[in-house]
Write a protein that holds these residues in place. Sequence first.
Motif, PDB file in Angstrom:
ATOM      1  N   ARG B  57      47.493  35.130  46.637  1.00 59.28           N
ATOM      2  CA  ARG B  57      46.043  35.382  46.557  1.00 59.28           C
ATOM      3  C   ARG B  57      45.566  36.408  47.577  1.00 59.28           C
ATOM      4  N   TYR B  61      43.765  39.746  46.364  1.00 58.88           N
ATOM      5  CA  TYR B  61      42.355  39.902  46.718  1.00 58.88           C
ATOM      6  C   TYR B  61      42.118  41.178  47.516  1.00 58.88           C
ATOM      7  N   ASP B  75      35.406  39.679  43.549  1.00 56.71           N
ATOM      8  CA  ASP B  75      35.640  38.334  42.986  1.00 56.71           C
ATOM      9  C   ASP B  75      35.806  38.406  41.467  1.00 56.71           C
ATOM     10  N   LEU B  78      39.082  39.989  40.554  1.00 56.63           N
ATOM     11  CA  LEU B  78      40.217  39.073  40.754  1.00 56.63           C
ATOM     12  C   LEU B  78      40.292  38.062  39.606  1.00 56.63           C
ATOM     13  N   GLN B  79      39.132  37.603  39.179  1.00 57.80           N
ATOM     14  CA  GLN B  79      39.114  36.628  38.076  1.00 57.80           C
ATOM     15  C   GLN B  79      39.711  37.228  36.800  1.00 57.80           C
ATOM     16  N   LEU B  82      43.443  37.639  37.335  1.00 53.56           N
ATOM     17  CA  LEU B  82      44.208  36.387  37.247  1.00 53.56           C
ATOM     18  C   LEU B  82      44.478  36.012  35.794  1.00 53.56           C
ATOM     19  N   ILE B  83      43.445  36.178  34.982  1.00 54.10           N
ATOM     20  CA  ILE B  83      43.608  35.845  33.553  1.00 54.10           C
ATOM     21  C   ILE B  83      44.688  36.732  32.946  1.00 54.10           C
TER      22      ILE B  83
END
Lengths: 466, 209
Positions: B57, B61, B75, B78-79, B82-83
């Motif tokens: 992470r 990040y 943010d 990053l979301q 991640l997906i």
Amino acid sequence: MKDRLEIFFRKKLTEPQKKEAWNTPSDEIWEMARPHFEVKRKRRRRIFIGLFLLLFAGIGTVGWLLLNDAENPPAAEVSKNEIRKDIASRDQGIKHMSPSERGLEDEMVMESPIPTQPMPVPQPAPHSVPALKSHADRSRPIVEMPVFAKQAGVAPYSQQQQRFATNMEERIEHRAALKKNSLESLPPLQPVLEVQPETATIAGPGLPAVKHISPDNRFAVRVFNVPLVTAFSSAQDMNFGNPVNVSHSFGVGAEYAIHKHWWLGLGVSVLHLNSRITYSGSQNYDATTEYYFGGGMMANDVSFQTTSSLGERFLTATVLRSNMEPIPQGTQLEARLTSGHRLTYFNLPVVMLYRRNLGGKFSVFGGGGPGFNWLLAERLEKTGKVLHQDKPMEVIAMNASSGHIETKNWWSVDAKAGLEYRFRQDVSVYSSFRFKYGFTPFLSADDIYVKYREAGIALGLRYAFY
Amino acid sequence: MSICTERKRKAYIAFHRGYLGYQQTNTRRLEKREKVLIKKCRKGDAVAQRALYLRYRVRWYMTCLRYAPNKPDADDMLQEGLINIFNSLGQFDPDKGSFGAWSNRVLVNAILQYIRKWKRLRVVDDLEAYIHTLAEDEVCFARLGAEELTKMIQKLPEGYRIVFNLYVIEGYKHHEIAQMLGISESTSKTQLFKAKRMLRMKLGSILQQ
């Protein structure tokens, strides 16, 4: 070559960092992201399992049918000499007479073994009581063939509905045509009784047709060509211009009869999809995005965009001006940009077809099945012009962003119904209405499910191994 | 076991393995553990997914922070990343490279996708308009750590920032950047040049020392 600044930044920013408040994301981000990939997995798995079960069921059915056929292997090739001997052995003692010899011009000799017991010889009656004479004792004249046949319990020729071969050569030909059945199993008096024109395959002399489905005539191959009109759609708004999508599919396929009317088919085709979009609009010129291009030219990445409806492709136009004359901030520019997007897919459909003969040379068929489509190639075409006060500006080729294609690989379901015309014993031409519904079973990066619809008239040629 | 024996045993192990050898064994063990984690993640194991996330992470990040102008944008990036990473784990081939490098590439692609989706990438030439944004924050010169440098990059105009990150940090070539961003190669070069000029203006005196 990297300069000191680049090395400095690279070194500082790529070395492992300790976990600190500024570089650690909050747990909220993880909690928000996690459901997305979990749900997707389950949904995709369910769809895959369903489609594979369907595929395995189809393969299993075909395998089972093939195994059943293997248990009853077709009879070995029988030579005409063997047929001749067989017919001779069955016709022992019977003289073949032509209809003219027998005075029966319009009748034919039965192609069948006729009882071969010796002809009864008339005996003088031991008693003179005619009323008590048994049937066997009764005197009778020497009978000719038709009467003899009557005694064998065969209907008179004139009353027989079926007509048989008249001479030995025709009979041999006829038997040879029926070689798929062994000679032993051939019915002695009824070479062919069941007649079904729709599955007719073998026509013997004097016979209309024979119902006969065997491994040798269950296969058919086809070549098809389908010009279509298509549409991709998704939850994302793609109203950049008016898309005109045209597709074209060309392929070959094989079919296997698993039942009298049911055919299982597997195809291989190449599907071309073309999307052409013309954007026409105006925009205020933003002078702050202007830069020196080189060779005394000013350039500006004008952010007009066209998006192909076949996937996410943003196209931007770069405007070049050969003179350094500035364009005032806010000047209206008119743009006409056309983008062509061509995708080529490899399509693998599995179809189940119901085919029924209409009594003559026409058949109707209908069916459908699942398929899978792999992206083989993609091509972008970009043309356009930008006008400044009705004067065309020089525009270099638009740049396409390398965003992913929504429709890289997708599943599809085909449904078709059509008419087939048999112009030869084994070759037919068909035309059918085809509807294809495609979908990506998983969410794209933009959280959308892409759907694909196409409708078209298929034209094809079918060759059946009769 | 006496203390002396224990010391001898440790010395024996150290001698035969060698310090470097021991380190390599340890790295290999970590890689093996990572492979197991990835395998479990592919099967949808929530615990493994969480473990992999905790492992990477900070790195992920930091990449997002470099591309984003502020923390909320980072943010969101990053979301999205991640997906993308967890949904495309099936495409990761351990023979072709490390998971860290692969995941970073996927993340950068997701970031570019995010920028394309929510913002229009503006290739900026007007340098003077942005100078004052750097001048406001003089704190970054006090301590030149990764945080400060990241903040400096964040203050760059979007076009500069993305081209700078792609070229300097990720190591892409200009023609690759041009293709990725839908700009011309010369624009990419110009943007990088100007980004460096802006950064050099602030860092120049320190670097020359």
